[in-house]
Design an enzyme around this catalytic site. Sequence first.
Site, PDB file in Angstrom:
ATOM      1  N   CYS A  13      19.222 119.106  73.756  1.00  8.21           N
ATOM      2  CA  CYS A  13      17.797 119.405  73.588  1.00  8.21           C
ATOM      3  C   CYS A  13      17.205 118.645  72.385  1.00  8.21           C
ATOM      4  O   CYS A  13      16.976 117.449  72.468  1.00  8.21           O
ATOM      5  CB  CYS A  13      17.578 120.903  73.470  1.00  8.21           C
ATOM      6  SG  CYS A  13      15.845 121.391  73.722  1.00  8.21           S
ATOM      7  N   HIS A  63      20.061 123.226  78.263  1.00  8.09           N
ATOM      8  CA  HIS A  63      21.025 123.956  77.436  1.00  8.09           C
ATOM      9  C   HIS A  63      22.235 124.382  78.277  1.00  8.09           C
ATOM     10  O   HIS A  63      22.165 125.381  79.005  1.00  8.09           O
ATOM     11  CB  HIS A  63      20.366 125.192  76.819  1.00  8.09           C
ATOM     12  CG  HIS A  63      19.373 124.865  75.757  1.00  8.09           C
ATOM     13  ND1 HIS A  63      19.710 124.763  74.433  1.00  8.09           N
ATOM     14  CD2 HIS A  63      18.048 124.601  75.827  1.00  8.09           C
ATOM     15  CE1 HIS A  63      18.638 124.461  73.726  1.00  8.09           C
ATOM     16  NE2 HIS A  63      17.612 124.350  74.549  1.00  8.09           N
ATOM     17  N   GLU A  79      24.853 125.754  77.232  1.00  8.55           N
ATOM     18  CA  GLU A  79      25.546 126.880  76.614  1.00  8.55           C
ATOM     19  C   GLU A  79      25.095 128.237  77.131  1.00  8.55           C
ATOM     20  O   GLU A  79      25.806 129.235  76.988  1.00  8.55           O
ATOM     21  CB  GLU A  79      25.378 126.838  75.085  1.00  8.55           C
ATOM     22  CG  GLU A  79      23.972 127.039  74.560  1.00  8.55           C
ATOM     23  CD  GLU A  79      23.156 125.761  74.470  1.00  8.55           C
ATOM     24  OE1 GLU A  79      22.176 125.741  73.696  1.00  8.55           O
ATOM     25  OE2 GLU A  79      23.490 124.784  75.175  1.00  8.55           O
ATOM     26  N   SER A 115      37.734 151.619  60.473  1.00  6.16           N
ATOM     27  CA  SER A 115      36.664 152.392  61.094  1.00  6.16           C
ATOM     28  C   SER A 115      37.133 153.098  62.352  1.00  6.16           C
ATOM     29  O   SER A 115      36.422 153.941  62.895  1.00  6.16           O
ATOM     30  CB  SER A 115      35.499 151.465  61.457  1.00  6.16           C
ATOM     31  OG  SER A 115      35.891 150.590  62.507  1.00  6.16           O
ATOM     32  N   GLY A 116      38.328 152.731  62.827  1.00  4.80           N
ATOM     33  CA  GLY A 116      38.793 153.225  64.115  1.00  4.80           C
ATOM     34  C   GLY A 116      38.415 152.302  65.253  1.00  4.80           C
ATOM     35  O   GLY A 116      38.885 152.474  66.381  1.00  4.80           O
ATOM     36  N   GLY A 117      37.578 151.312  64.972  1.00  5.61           N
ATOM     37  CA  GLY A 117      37.141 150.376  65.999  1.00  5.61           C
ATOM     38  C   GLY A 117      38.076 149.200  66.162  1.00  5.61           C
ATOM     39  O   GLY A 117      39.068 149.046  65.443  1.00  5.61           O
ATOM     40  N   VAL A 118      37.726 148.353  67.111  1.00  4.61           N
ATOM     41  CA  VAL A 118      38.586 147.217  67.465  1.00  4.61           C
ATOM     42  C   VAL A 118      38.717 146.230  66.302  1.00  4.61           C
ATOM     43  O   VAL A 118      39.822 145.802  65.955  1.00  4.61           O
ATOM     44  CB  VAL A 118      38.022 146.499  68.714  1.00  4.61           C
ATOM     45  CG1 VAL A 118      38.838 145.249  69.027  1.00  4.61           C
ATOM     46  CG2 VAL A 118      38.012 147.440  69.907  1.00  4.61           C
ATOM     47  N   ASP A 119      37.585 145.862  65.689  1.00  2.00           N
ATOM     48  CA  ASP A 119      37.591 144.788  64.696  1.00  2.00           C
ATOM     49  C   ASP A 119      38.451 145.127  63.486  1.00  2.00           C
ATOM     50  O   ASP A 119      39.321 144.343  63.083  1.00  2.00           O
ATOM     51  CB  ASP A 119      36.168 144.464  64.254  1.00  2.00           C
ATOM     52  CG  ASP A 119      35.259 144.124  65.419  1.00  2.00           C
ATOM     53  OD1 ASP A 119      35.777 143.622  66.433  1.00  2.00           O
ATOM     54  OD2 ASP A 119      34.047 144.367  65.322  1.00  2.00           O
ATOM     55  N   SER A 120      38.213 146.290  62.889  1.00  2.00           N
ATOM     56  CA  SER A 120      38.964 146.636  61.681  1.00  2.00           C
ATOM     57  C   SER A 120      40.438 146.869  62.007  1.00  2.00           C
ATOM     58  O   SER A 120      41.316 146.567  61.194  1.00  2.00           O
ATOM     59  CB  SER A 120      38.358 147.860  60.993  1.00  2.00           C
ATOM     60  OG  SER A 120      38.507 149.020  61.767  1.00  2.00           O
ATOM     61  N   THR A 121      40.721 147.388  63.192  1.00  2.53           N
ATOM     62  CA  THR A 121      42.117 147.631  63.569  1.00  2.53           C
ATOM     63  C   THR A 121      42.872 146.323  63.747  1.00  2.53           C
ATOM     64  O   THR A 121      43.997 146.156  63.253  1.00  2.53           O
ATOM     65  CB  THR A 121      42.181 148.461  64.864  1.00  2.53           C
ATOM     66  OG1 THR A 121      41.511 149.702  64.654  1.00  2.53           O
ATOM     67  CG2 THR A 121      43.624 148.729  65.261  1.00  2.53           C
TER      68      THR A 121
END
Length: 509
Positions: free
Chosen positions: A79, A167, A169, A221-227
């Site tokens: 673009c 684009h 993407e 946090s119990g979430g995916v990222d921090s685990t």
Amino acid sequence: MQDKVLILDFGSQYTQLIARRVRELFIYCEIHPYNNPPKSLADFSAVILSGSPYSVRSESAPHPDLSEIRGKKPLLAVCYGAQFLAHFSGGEVKPSDTREYGRAHLSYVKPEETFFENIPSDSQVWMSHSDTIDSLPTHGILLASTTDVKNAAYRLKNELTFGIQFHPEVYHSLDGKQLLENFLVKIANVKQTWTPDSFVEMTIKKLKDKVGKDEVILGLSGGVDSTVAAVLLHKAIGDQLKCVFVNNGLLRKNEFESVLKQYEGMGLNVKGVDASNQFLTALKGESDPEIKRKIIGNTFVDVFDHESRTLPKVKWLGQGTIYPDVIESISVNGPSATIKSHHNVGGLPDFMKLNLVEPLRMLFKDEVRRVGTSIGIASELLGRHPFPGPGLAIRILGDITPEKVSTLQEVDAIFIDGLRSWDLYDEVWQAGAILLPVNSVGVMGDERTYEKCVALRAVQSTDGMTADWVDLPYAFLQKMSNEIINKVKGINRVVYDISSKPPATIEWE
């Protein structure tokens, strides 16, 4: 060593989606601002120029020096990038007579071009521009047109340099991934070696080198990222990692206890800290969403600063920051517009004498899940819906009180438990309830009520960058509405949010 692709960001909100598409091809890429490129290009196998909100004809538009790239590295200009190459290489860019936004179809594709291999001649593409390339640059060879855009794609003779007006993407360009693969793999010969296993191996080595013998404190946090961040750090430094799970008073119902139980048996050293009164006191009377986020971020810092001082060997703060957090907060290291701030992005205050370590900072959510699978984390945990760091504070519109938190916890529990019991949970990427600052009239037990309204929200997404609302069954929504109104005191109306991102965001604040 990984083959790498450099993406130069000219300020487009789509730049991050280019990175997503390249990563889907198992190719590692990095985004750098056009005005602060890497000091050396030796490690990069190809370069992509992003779009931009600017007109190439504007004096304030990005005008980078590409002398170290043109003719030396395979180059794809998207673009604005394609217009920039044309404008400064003997072509001409003019305001378009018919501004083309949205879906378009190729009407001409030059035969026997590797760039368009395995792409239909009428392929749907996505346009987003007000200028058009009126004439090709010197030595430009036309590769494709649409009905309204003659010079939709071109290449430069005797260079591996390509320009496209559309684009690839965005998902609306149906063969965009194939086009990127043609350019990167077939033309630029970039190796497809960016896999979860390779990321884990590389990251563990980097973490060992970076942290050394120091200790790291990490907020779970119990979430995916921090685990996933915690398990990666634990694999790299073992017991040098100290994990803390903070109850900020804004978690889901019974979440503090259930998350601590969830981590039992994972080998992580986890300490639970109940700081709910500290957070709720700090938030008292505040309604502005950005200020609420900052209060929560600052209070988390205070809590972790206190905890870190009890651990004299701790020199690092670990965080589960991921790429969309960075993108929306600090404009992806480039000039694109900030959408909202995140409590876990932007560095630490001077008084907190810790360095920051973020193993997942350059990963998208789906990549985090694949890495989690690679390192043996249970699928039930990896399949958990994302939950915002500020918790229910950004799902309670207006000021925060313990009573409002309790009310929303009850509503949220009914909704999430309902998704599970109806086997809908895994069909949803993220779900939650929002307590609105709206009272409405109702009738309950032949009496007039004037009580609160809640909105239910469920979306489908792959990385949080874009999202569509989920078409949940009417019978399910009816059941949820009845249960919430009957069981949660103070609620007499339930609505369902059918907004997509964009133009809306997933969270309301």
